[in-house]
Design an enzyme around this catalytic site. Structure first.
Site, PDB file in Angstrom:
ATOM      1  N   CYS A 105       0.837  -1.208   0.000  1.00 11.10           N
ATOM      2  CA  CYS A 105       0.000   0.000   0.000  1.00 11.10           C
ATOM      3  C   CYS A 105       0.872   1.259   0.000  1.00 11.10           C
ATOM      4  O   CYS A 105       1.539   1.529  -0.984  1.00 11.10           O
ATOM      5  CB  CYS A 105      -0.971  -0.024   1.180  1.00 11.10           C
ATOM      6  SG  CYS A 105      -2.335   1.134   0.976  1.00 11.10           S
ATOM      7  N   HIS A 225      -3.653  -5.548   0.956  1.00 18.02           N
ATOM      8  CA  HIS A 225      -3.051  -5.779   2.269  1.00 18.02           C
ATOM      9  C   HIS A 225      -3.081  -7.258   2.648  1.00 18.02           C
ATOM     10  O   HIS A 225      -4.054  -7.707   3.266  1.00 18.02           O
ATOM     11  CB  HIS A 225      -3.813  -4.991   3.331  1.00 18.02           C
ATOM     12  CG  HIS A 225      -3.538  -3.527   3.325  1.00 18.02           C
ATOM     13  ND1 HIS A 225      -2.452  -2.966   3.960  1.00 18.02           N
ATOM     14  CD2 HIS A 225      -4.201  -2.491   2.750  1.00 18.02           C
ATOM     15  CE1 HIS A 225      -2.466  -1.652   3.786  1.00 18.02           C
ATOM     16  NE2 HIS A 225      -3.511  -1.332   3.052  1.00 18.02           N
ATOM     17  N   GLU A 227      -1.525  -8.685   5.015  1.00 19.91           N
ATOM     18  CA  GLU A 227      -1.474  -8.861   6.480  1.00 19.91           C
ATOM     19  C   GLU A 227      -2.856  -8.755   7.113  1.00 19.91           C
ATOM     20  O   GLU A 227      -3.016  -9.065   8.293  1.00 19.91           O
ATOM     21  CB  GLU A 227      -0.503  -7.843   7.092  1.00 19.91           C
ATOM     22  CG  GLU A 227      -1.039  -6.424   7.295  1.00 19.91           C
ATOM     23  CD  GLU A 227      -1.078  -5.578   6.015  1.00 19.91           C
ATOM     24  OE1 GLU A 227      -0.860  -6.136   4.912  1.00 19.91           O
ATOM     25  OE2 GLU A 227      -1.343  -4.363   6.122  1.00 19.91           O
TER      26      GLU A 227
END
Lengths: 251, 953
Positions: A105, A225, A227
């Site tokens: 990002c 993302h 994660e």
């Protein structure tokens, strides 16, 4: 207390997760590395700049998401200026030594602004992530198709579909005509086909490009993302494989 | 000193395109094109080329010493910050220049040049004034301005002496009004008497401190005079919940989540600023409530946020907006933009974005929540000690937000909208994000004795509150300013955002400063705590404040409030707030015109229910707010197969590596209060709790946060407030669910410039914060498998349509809420306990669950089916007797629609509770009700259209 030598030895297998003012995904990104079986350590930019930490002591570098320096002037711009002005030698040496770099990002935006992506040339920019076609911040779950890149990042994942969140206002890839863009992930529609259509491609990124690797295959930048799609409780664990690839790299 | 100018243009600029679309939609239909050019002005002996990497990425930007705009193409207007003000980007530019080795850059400014094609200069000017800048800090830069220096300059006003000693009551009232103090006469009299006793006039700073500290916003005079605080606190004390760790006293309320961790909640309204300058008001609404979490105990970490906006119908024709009020469509759109602008950079997940409409909201409701996480050992503050440093950290102090506390406590008129525009603060999330990172480090290193946020009343209130028991001495010359023209009282009163005040023991100062430096947080010692029990401040070598703390905190006169029960007027609701132009007005609970009691007719009405502003798809707003950041989110605002099903709940796993969760839900209905304030209070509480229990929250571990918004105090308004507070105090005891935090605003009255008064409806919002034992066991709302049974668990009384979306569509409110009084508590507790016990079983037979609310059973049925990509068949007879519209649309709060495994025996699951099997899940994406079918795709189209139109998406 372990002595300094053993601390550094430990770091050799530790992956640095960069914190700079405005970065806001460092905690969960470090956790993702731990969860994938590795060791993540949040390393402050100021500690690198002031010599309390050295990039070369780490096995890998992740620049996580956020709004570094408020994204003033342009997304990722000011942090990128810090990196190219004061850490470019260390960064070049880091990649030359075969160590992986991941930008997620805002980290992706930073890597583009440093020039590490797409061409792998620190200080010479050939791409950027510009404002979404919608002119809005887009927070959604998306589908990604993993591409053949020859890089370890996508090893074993080629052709698979990943379900992960995006959350950004500037994710539309632009680049110079001679840039060497190797897509790693494409936004795909419900039929699994690459798309430029909103909202399956929330940025309106040309060709559906959601992430790219550099020519060496060591540097990966992605807007989604991974994660945030790690645990069963997240509703998808598709992001874990990327962190596994990172942690296992070089074993 | 040389000044360089650099003009930067972007090849393709979605922001300019979006602005053009917005302006065209807003009536500037002749606007053919819009270009935005950035202009950097740089002061110092520098080579602009050396700064190129900072200002220009040649891949998509071009830069040059001359503007790329041709003046012949259309009028050009440049917007920049005023001469006295520092640009928010300036520190980043200086920082970046320094990194590039350009050390001679002395200052920088950033301007935006807008070129409009197709319209005249006068129209362009009007656009700029209405849409493009904030006159408090920005200005239109004249094209011929000669810059001698870019650095902020300005001269402050000297200290003013104010004598009230000889004024009579009329003179006191006049003084209060002329100075924008908004202090009631009794407070002015107390001030006058204090001056007579002391024998010296006040300084302007002293009067300002006192009236701010005694304002309704800071001191809650209305609530205190009605004894409402005490009622709620007594109830919480009586509940005596073992998990509660901090109640009402601190910036937020806290609940033990595990042995080591506390979660906190706070909700705060920011109505007045949002009503007059929505973007700034809503941005700082978020900034402020987030700082309440940061300032909890010795520093909490925010893990969730919310936004709730109550406006008039955003699709209202311009001529129906009361003169002097902003158009509600503008308020909604600007609020969405502001929430994205502030919350996304903060990196705090959005829990629930909620948009509601009511004709009583020319002065809108703007509410935000903040959920936090803090180690148990740091959950309580220590008292500051004499000798502790007063450390001001975060942003610099400017002119923004002067008189915010007093102005927001006053009523709003078309006039205040202009006069008090300065009361709206400007928000810069990057500053707050930096200390959000630093504060837990300061806390864990033991540097903080106490910490509080600067909100209403700025330094004056925060220092006064922290130093109440010791005394405090401030040196105002040390306060870093972004506006050089601030005088002493303005420095004290400024509500500039992104600032905190900390009490630091002298021996921890060095470490604290090093931690803050490494986090790039500006911090300055502006004074110290004393043992004088006086509030003292000096400026430019002279004392400007010397007040006894005992006067400031012990002498605020509280007028006795009168309470009078009004007679309910069926036409305008309890308080005159409900006036729908042209609506049918009736005493009947049901419609005057009886609609055919037939499924075909009802399905046609069902489409209208789904298209109602309260029931429609609000994701065009919600998808602009990050809901997954921090990697803790288990259930975000939207879910299901398409990701667009509203979940009406937020669940996170706050402690990394552990499965314990925290759930938060909210209930906000602006209609119920028109029917019955006590009923509204009950239903809000029951609905919020039901939503939490539906996802798997433990009913034994639920805490509550209240927010009230009522018109300016009158005996009738006081009655409504007392009704609401007495109801929830008693109910919270019966349910064993304590209120641990809350806030009230008693200023919901708008006077339009043509003299009409509009009061907000009695508004009461409940948010829950609840423990989820195991996030692996949460129950999501979307339907899971064809063949499973649909069970309605709880009461459904089809006669009770009062306050429903369904009646609102007919322009009516009705008389009977779906409410069963205080005795209802026992049955609700049983239902909640059973549902929770089932969800905690190894094999949970409840596959999906949703709490009924706005739009009734039908709205939930649609959402659950849509979320699952499945359908449902419902047997109308199983819903019992009564009018069909009541069976489908009565807002049976406290009742659940659940999907149960086909193999499970409902009687075994729900014996002893009120329940009925009403149908089953089907494979085809359609709803079949009483033999009538409608495809989900058709309903989806109706449901998703309205908010898209509102949001301009």
């Amino acid at each position: 207390m372990p002595d300094r030598k053993s601390q550094i030895r430990n770091r050799k297998s530790t992956i640095a997760v960069l914190y700079a003012p405005g970065i806001n995904c460092h905690e969960e990104t470090a956790f993702a590395i731990d969860h994938a079986g590795g060791r993540g350590e949040v390393v402050a930019l100021f500690d690198l700049l002031e010599g309390r930490r050295c990039l070369e002591d780490y096995a890998g570098l992740v620049i996580p998401g956020g709004f570094s320096y408020g994204d003033h002037l342009a997304a990722g711009r000011v942090l990128a200026v810090h990196l190219i002005a004061r850490l470019s030698e260390a960064l070049r040496a880091f990649v030359a030594a075969g160590r992986p770099v991941l930008g997620i990002c805002n980290g992706d935006q930073v890597l583009m602004e440093t020039g590490l992506l797409p061409n792998g040339t620190v200080g010479e920019r050939a791409g950027a992530l510009t404002q979404n076609r919608s002119a809005r911040f887009e927070s959604r779950w998306v589908r990604l198709r993993v591409q053949e890149t020859g890089s370890f990042w996508t090893e074993g994942l080629e052709g698979s579909l990943l379900r992960v969140p995006v959350a950004h206002g500037e994710g539309r890839v632009v680049h110079t005509a001679d840039a060497r863009v190797t897509p790693a992930f494409l936004y795909v529609d419900a039929d699994g086909e690459p798309t430029e259509a909103y909202p399956d491609n929330p940025a309106g990124s040309p060709g559906g490009v959601a992430g790219v690797v550099d020519p060496s295959g060591l540097v990966l930048g992605m807007m989604p993302h991974p994660e945030r799609a790690l645990l069963p409780a997240h509703g998808s664990t598709d992001g874990l494989a990327l962190f596994r690839n990172l942690v296992c790299y070089g074993d | 000193m040389s000044i360089h100018t650099l003009y930067v243009n972007r090849a393709d600029d979605p922001e300019a395109a979006a602005l053009r679309r917005r302006l065209r939609a807003g009536g500037h239909s002749r606007l053919k094109g819009l270009t935005i050019e950035r202009v950097y002005r740089l002061e110092g002996e520098v080579d602009p080329q050396a700064l190129w990497p900072l200002f220009v990425n040649p891949v998509f930007e071009t830069g040059g010493a001359a503007s790329a705009l041709e003046s012949a193409d259309g009028p050009i207007i440049e917007i920049g910050y005023q001469r006295a003000v520092t640009d928010p980007e300036t520190p980043s530019i200086l920082d970046g220049a320094c990194a590039l080795g350009v050390v001679n850059l002395e200052w920088a400014r950033l301007g935006h040049r807008y070129q409009f094609r197709g319209i005249a200069a006068t129209e362009a000017r009007r656009i700029a004034e209405e849409e493009l800048y904030n006159p408090v800090v920005q200005e239109i830069i004249p094209p011929d301005r000669v810059w001698d220096s870019l650095r902020p300059t300005g001269t402050p006003e000297p200290v003013r002496r104010i004598s009230l000693a000889r004024l009579d009551d009329a003179g006191l009232s006049r003084a209060s009004e002329e100075n924008s103090w908004y202090a009631p006469l009794c407070q002015m009299q107390t001030l006058r008497d204090y001056e007579r006793e002391r024998g010296r006039p006040f300084t302007d700073a002293e009067v300002e401190i006192v009236v701010q500290s005694w304002s309704d916003h800071c001191y809650h005079t209305t609530w205190k005079s009605l004894g409402l605080f005490k009622k709620l606190m007594d109830a919480t004390r009586q509940v005596n919940h073992p998990r509660v760790v901090s109640v009402f006293k601190d910036n937020a309320g806290g609940m033990l989540l595990t042995d080591d961790w506390v979660v906190t909640i706070k909700g705060e309204t920011h109505n007045f600023p949002s009503a007059i300058a929505t973007f700034g008001g809503v941005a700082t609404k978020h900034g402020g409530v987030i700082r309440d979490t940061l300032g909890f105990g010795k520093g909490g970490f925010p893990i969730g946020g919310s936004t709730l906006m109550g406006t008039m119908d955003p699709r209202l024709p311009e001529e129906d907006v009361p003169p002097g009020a902003l158009h509600p469509g503008h308020i909604v759109r600007e609020s969405v933009r502001a929430t994205a602008y502030y919350c996304n950079p903060m990196g705090i997940p959005m829990m629930y974005p909620v948009y509601r409409a009511h004709p009583g909201y020319p002065k809108c409701l703007a509410l935000g929540h903040s959920l936090g996480l803090i180690p148990r050992e740091h959950a309580l503050k220590d008292p500051p000690q004499p000798g502790d440093a007063v450390l001001l950290l975060g942003g610099r102090t400017g002119r923004d937000g002067l008189h915010g506390a007093t102005a927001s406590s006053a009523g709003m008129t078309g006039e205040t909208a202009r006069k008090e525009a300065a009361a709206v603060q400007i928000g810069h999330p990057i500053i707050e994000r930096k200390f959000m990172e630093a504060i837990p480090r300061l806390r864990d290193a033991g540097c903080l004795r106490a910490l509080t946020d600067l909100g209403a009343g700025g330094i004056s209130c925060a220092a006064g509150e922290m130093g109440e028991r010791t005394g405090v001495a401030l040196d105002l010359d040390r306060v870093p300013l972004k506006d050089q023209s601030l005088s002493a009282w303005e420095i004290l009163l400024s509500e500039s955002q992104e600032r905190m005040l900390a009490a630091i023991p002298p021996e921890r100062l060095d470490e604290a400063r090093e931690i803050l430096r490494r986090h790039d947080v500006e911090a300055t010692i502006i004074g110290h705590f004393t043992d004088t029990r006086r509030y003292q401040a000096a400026w430019r070598g002279e004392p400007v404040v010397d007040l006894e703390m005992s006067f400031l905190w012990g002498c605020c006169p509280i007028e006795v409030a009168e309470i009078r029960a009004p007679t309910r007027n069926e036409v305008v609701g309890w308080l005159g707030s409900w006036v729908v132009p042209g609506s049918r007005r009736t005493r009947a609970n049901h419609l005057t015109t009886q609609l055919p009691n037939h499924p075909t007719t009802q399905l046609a009405l069902a489409r209208q229910v789904l298209a109602h502003y309260h029931c429609c798809d609000q994701s065009p707003a919600g998808f602009q707010f990050d809901s997954t950041v921090q990697g803790r989110t288990v259930i975000g605002p939207y879910g299901g197969k398409t990701g667009r099903m509203p979940t009406h709940a937020f669940v996170a796993a706050p402690i990394r590596g552990e499965r314990v969760g925290v759930a938060s839900t909210v209930a906000y209905n602006p209609f119920y209060g028109d029917v019955d304030p006590a009923g509204l209070a009950r239903l809000a509480l029951v609905e919020a709790v039901s939503r939490a229990v539906a996802v798997g929250a433990d009913p034994e571990a639920i805490t509550l946060c209240d927010n009230f918004y009522t018109p300016k105090a009158t005996p009738e308004v006081n009655w409504a407030l007392a009704q609401m507070v007495e109801t929830i105090a008693d109910l919270s005891v019966r349910l064993g669910m304590p209120f641990i935090s809350g806030k009230d605003s008693s200023s919901g009255t708008f006077r339009s410039s043509d003299g009409r008064t509009v009061d907000v409806p009695p508004t009461f919002v409940v948010a829950t914060m609840a423990r989820v034992p195991d996030v692996a066991r949460v129950v999501t709302k979307e339907l899971k498998r064809p063949g499973n049974r649909l069970v309605l668990l709880g009461r459904l009384d089809p006669e009770r349509l009062g306050g429903s979306v369904y009646l609102d569509l007919q322009g009516e409110r009705g008389t009977l809420l779906h409410d069963f009084g205080q005795e209802w508590a026992a049955g609700l507790k049983q239902t909640w306990a059973r549902l929770h016990a089932l969800t905690q079983q190894e094999e949970n037979p409840v596959r999906a669950a949703a709490a009924i609310g706005e739009g009734g059973l039908f709205a939930r049925l649609f959402e659950m089916a849509y979320g699952g990509g499945l359908g449902a068949r419902v047997d109308l007879d199983a819903l019992g007797p009564g009018p069909l519209e009541g069976r489908l649309f009565a807002e049976a709060v406290g009742t659940f629609l659940v999907e149960v495994e086909a193999a499970a025996d409902p009687e075994a699951l729900f014996a002893g509770l009120e329940y009925r099997v009403i149908g089953e899940v089907t494979a085809e994406p359609a709803l079949e009700i009483g033999g009538e079918r409608v495809a989900l795709a058709e309903l989806e189209a109706v449901w998703e259209a309205p908010f898209r139109e509102v949001a301009g998406a």
